[in-house]
Design an enzyme around this catalytic site. Structure first.
Site, PDB file in Angstrom:
ATOM      1  CG  ASP A   6     -12.903   6.686  -4.282  1.00 15.32           C
ATOM      2  OD1 ASP A   6     -12.323   7.794  -4.390  1.00 15.32           O
ATOM      3  OD2 ASP A   6     -12.439   5.736  -3.609  1.00 15.32           O
ATOM      4  CB  SER A  10      -4.130   6.131 -10.682  1.00 13.97           C
ATOM      5  OG  SER A  10      -3.041   6.650  -9.982  1.00 13.97           O
ATOM      6  CB  ILE A  12     -13.086   6.768 -11.869  1.00 17.75           C
ATOM      7  CG1 ILE A  12     -12.454   8.067 -12.353  1.00 17.75           C
ATOM      8  CG2 ILE A  12     -14.483   7.015 -11.284  1.00 17.75           C
ATOM      9  CD1 ILE A  12     -13.222   8.745 -13.485  1.00 17.75           C
ATOM     10  CG  LEU A 100     -13.283  15.995   0.197  1.00 18.54           C
ATOM     11  CD1 LEU A 100     -13.977  16.607  -1.022  1.00 18.54           C
ATOM     12  CD2 LEU A 100     -14.221  16.009   1.405  1.00 18.54           C
ATOM     13  CG  ASP A 101      -8.831  10.212  -0.883  1.00 22.40           C
ATOM     14  OD1 ASP A 101      -8.501  11.202  -0.186  1.00 22.40           O
ATOM     15  OD2 ASP A 101      -8.023   9.628  -1.641  1.00 22.40           O
TER      16      ASP A 101
HETATM   17  N1  LIG Z   1      -8.886  -3.639 -10.567  1.00 21.88           N
HETATM   18  C1  LIG Z   1      -7.911  -2.741 -10.367  1.00 21.88           C
HETATM   19  N2  LIG Z   1      -7.821  -1.676 -11.182  1.00 21.88           N
HETATM   20  C2  LIG Z   1      -6.879  -0.762 -10.982  1.00 21.88           C
HETATM   21  N3  LIG Z   1      -5.968  -0.827 -10.016  1.00 21.88           N
HETATM   22  C3  LIG Z   1      -5.989  -1.872  -9.204  1.00 21.88           C
HETATM   23  C4  LIG Z   1      -6.968  -2.867  -9.311  1.00 21.88           C
HETATM   24  N4  LIG Z   1      -6.754  -3.763  -8.336  1.00 21.88           N
HETATM   25  C5  LIG Z   1      -5.688  -3.345  -7.663  1.00 21.88           C
HETATM   26  N5  LIG Z   1      -5.192  -2.224  -8.182  1.00 21.88           N
HETATM   27  C6  LIG Z   1      -4.013  -1.499  -7.673  1.00 21.88           C
HETATM   28  O1  LIG Z   1      -4.484  -0.433  -6.853  1.00 21.88           O
HETATM   29  C7  LIG Z   1      -3.594   0.672  -6.871  1.00 21.88           C
HETATM   30  C8  LIG Z   1      -4.413   1.930  -7.056  1.00 21.88           C
HETATM   31  O2  LIG Z   1      -5.160   2.072  -5.903  1.00 21.88           O
HETATM   32  P1  LIG Z   1      -6.533   2.821  -5.817  1.00 21.88           P
HETATM   33  O3  LIG Z   1      -7.351   2.403  -6.974  1.00 21.88           O
HETATM   34  O4  LIG Z   1      -7.010   2.596  -4.453  1.00 21.88           O
HETATM   35  O5  LIG Z   1      -6.130   4.332  -5.867  1.00 21.88           O
HETATM   36  P2  LIG Z   1      -6.064   5.401  -7.036  1.00 21.88           P
HETATM   37  O6  LIG Z   1      -7.390   5.677  -7.617  1.00 21.88           O
HETATM   38  O7  LIG Z   1      -4.984   5.017  -7.954  1.00 21.88           O
HETATM   39  O8  LIG Z   1      -5.573   6.669  -6.324  1.00 21.88           O
HETATM   40  P3  LIG Z   1      -5.982   7.297  -4.988  1.00 21.88           P
HETATM   41  O9  LIG Z   1      -5.058   6.705  -4.000  1.00 21.88           O
HETATM   42  O10 LIG Z   1      -5.720   8.733  -5.225  1.00 21.88           O
HETATM   43  O11 LIG Z   1      -7.424   6.985  -4.734  1.00 21.88           O
HETATM   44  C9  LIG Z   1      -2.610   0.388  -7.976  1.00 21.88           C
HETATM   45  O12 LIG Z   1      -1.381   0.049  -7.368  1.00 21.88           O
HETATM   46  C10 LIG Z   1      -3.157  -0.821  -8.708  1.00 21.88           C
HETATM   47  O13 LIG Z   1      -2.119  -1.673  -9.093  1.00 21.88           O
HETATM   48  C1  LIG Z   2      -3.317  11.937  -0.247  1.00 21.39           C
HETATM   49  C2  LIG Z   2      -4.297  11.706  -1.373  1.00 21.39           C
HETATM   50  C3  LIG Z   2      -3.616  11.927  -2.697  1.00 21.39           C
HETATM   51  C4  LIG Z   2      -4.741  10.240  -1.277  1.00 21.39           C
HETATM   52  O1  LIG Z   2      -5.629   9.929  -2.293  1.00 21.39           O
HETATM   53  C5  LIG Z   2      -5.555  12.619  -1.212  1.00 21.39           C
HETATM   54  O2  LIG Z   2      -6.184  12.361  -0.017  1.00 21.39           O
HETATM   55  C6  LIG Z   2      -5.198  14.085  -1.281  1.00 21.39           C
HETATM   56  O3  LIG Z   2      -4.985  14.623  -2.333  1.00 21.39           O
HETATM   57  N1  LIG Z   2      -5.148  14.759  -0.087  1.00 21.39           N
HETATM   58  C7  LIG Z   2      -4.850  16.175   0.048  1.00 21.39           C
HETATM   59  C8  LIG Z   2      -3.718  16.393   0.977  1.00 21.39           C
HETATM   60  C9  LIG Z   2      -4.002  16.000   2.414  1.00 21.39           C
HETATM   61  O4  LIG Z   2      -4.846  15.118   2.683  1.00 21.39           O
HETATM   62  O5  LIG Z   2      -3.371  16.582   3.304  1.00 21.39           O
HETATM   63  K   LIG Z   3      -7.969   6.337  -2.465  1.00 22.25           K
END
Ligand SMILES: Nc1ncnc2c1ncn2[C@@H]1O[C@H](COP(=O)(O)OP(=O)(O)OP(=O)(O)O)[C@@H](O)[C@H]1O
Ligand SMILES: CC(C)(CO)[C@@H](O)C(=O)NCCC(=O)O
Ligand SMILES: [K+]
Length: 249
Positions: A6, A10, A12, A100-101
């Site tokens: 996924d 920020s 993976i 897509l997420d």
């Molecule tokens: N083990 C971990 N590693 C990284 N981030 C973590 C972890 N546990 C909690 N977090 C927190 O999760 C948040 C990031 O969330 P998440 O990993 O769901 O999304 P992302 O990959 O950053 O982005 P997106 O929302 O686009 O999927 C950050 O605020 C971070 O502090």
């Molecule tokens: C909103 C985020 C950044 C959440 O990860 C992602 O779902 C995304 O880039 N979406 C595209 C914009 C939209 O969902 O309307």
């Molecule tokens: K996400």
């Protein structure tokens, strides 16, 4: 083993599941492609298949797919935008614009709901909320900045808001009025997030009726967990949807 990815903005999130696709044998969160190759390689497992969802640019995602092919000799199946999947209909005017997420999280939630309508909250870099009816109709949703974006904006656009990570963690233990910058910002932003979540419960009540299931996922799910006793916290919600989007034979 099946490698599932996924790729968020920020981080993976990755896991290795056995061929039945049910049990996660290894899970991790990494900050870069290189770290991912390292972490998966370190498990010593044989990667026989791979499926992924990415909200990154196509160039970045293509690069990752190429690195995985080179390192593990595996082709990746990638989740694509579709009008409908597993009984859920995409509610966007242009279905390809829905992240897509978000799509996979709501497909995953609906599949777990046993036919209940759902409110799906994903708390990551961004925070998203999506509504799906009992009939599987996605009504649309909401996007707002998550904790990392809120605090970074404050640090970037002010001169005197500065504090380090350990101080931030320390500050989160309470919601009392902050007596340091870290406490004031961390608690202030958490309260904004909780206010958003509270409002989403109201929206769900209005659009879905009283009887809906709440699903929470994402790295910051714990920040709102205790205000939602009725919610199911499902860290791998996106992966559940991913398995539906990319079945492997
Ligand atoms: N083990 C971990 N590693 C990284 N981030 C973590 C972890 N546990 C909690 N977090 C927190 O999760 C948040 C990031 O969330 P998440 O990993 O769901 O999304 P992302 O990959 O950053 O982005 P997106 O929302 O686009 O999927 C950050 O605020 C971070 O502090
Ligand atoms: C909103 C985020 C950044 C959440 O990860 C992602 O779902 C995304 O880039 N979406 C595209 C914009 C939209 O969902 O309307
Ligand atoms: K996400």
């Amino acid at each position: 083993m099946i490698l599932e990815l996924d790729c968020g903005n920020s981080f993976i999130k990755w896991r290795l599941v056995n061929k039945g696709g049910l049990k996660a044998e290894h899970v991790g969160v990494v900050g870069s492609d290189a770290e991912l190759l390292q972490a998966v390689g370190d498990t010593g497992q044989d990667v026989q298949a791979c499926r992924l969802v990415s909200v990154r640019s196509d160039v970045e995602t293509d690069q990752l797919v190429a690195s995985l092919a080179e390192r593990f000799n595996v082709q990746c199946s990638r989740a694509q935008s579709v009008h409908s999947l597993a009984g859920v209909r995409n509610g966007y005017e242009d279905y390809q614009r829905l992240g897509l997420d978000r799509w996979l999280a709501l497909v995953g939630a609906y599949s777990l709901s046993g036919g209940q309508s759902c409110l799906v909250l994903d708390l990551g870099t961004a925070v998203t909320s999506d509504l799906v009816t009992r009939e599987g109709e996605h009504l649309g949703g909401y996007i707002c900045p998550g904790m990392p974006l809120m605090r970074n904006q404050l640090c970037t656009h002010t001169r005197r808001i500065r504090y380090d990570q350990p101080t931030a963690e320390e500050a989160r233990h309470s919601f009392a009025p902050g007596k340091s910058t870290a406490e004031a910002v961390e608690r202030g932003c958490s309260i904004m997030l909780r206010g958003f979540v509270q409002a989403q419960l109201g929206m769900a009540g209005e659009y879905l009726g009283a009887d809906f299931a709440v699903f929470i996922t994402g790295g910051d799910a714990a920040l709102v967990e205790e205000m939602l006793p009725q919610a199911r916290i499902v860290p791998d919600l996106v992966f559940i949807g991913l398995a539906a989007a990319c079945p492997l034979n």
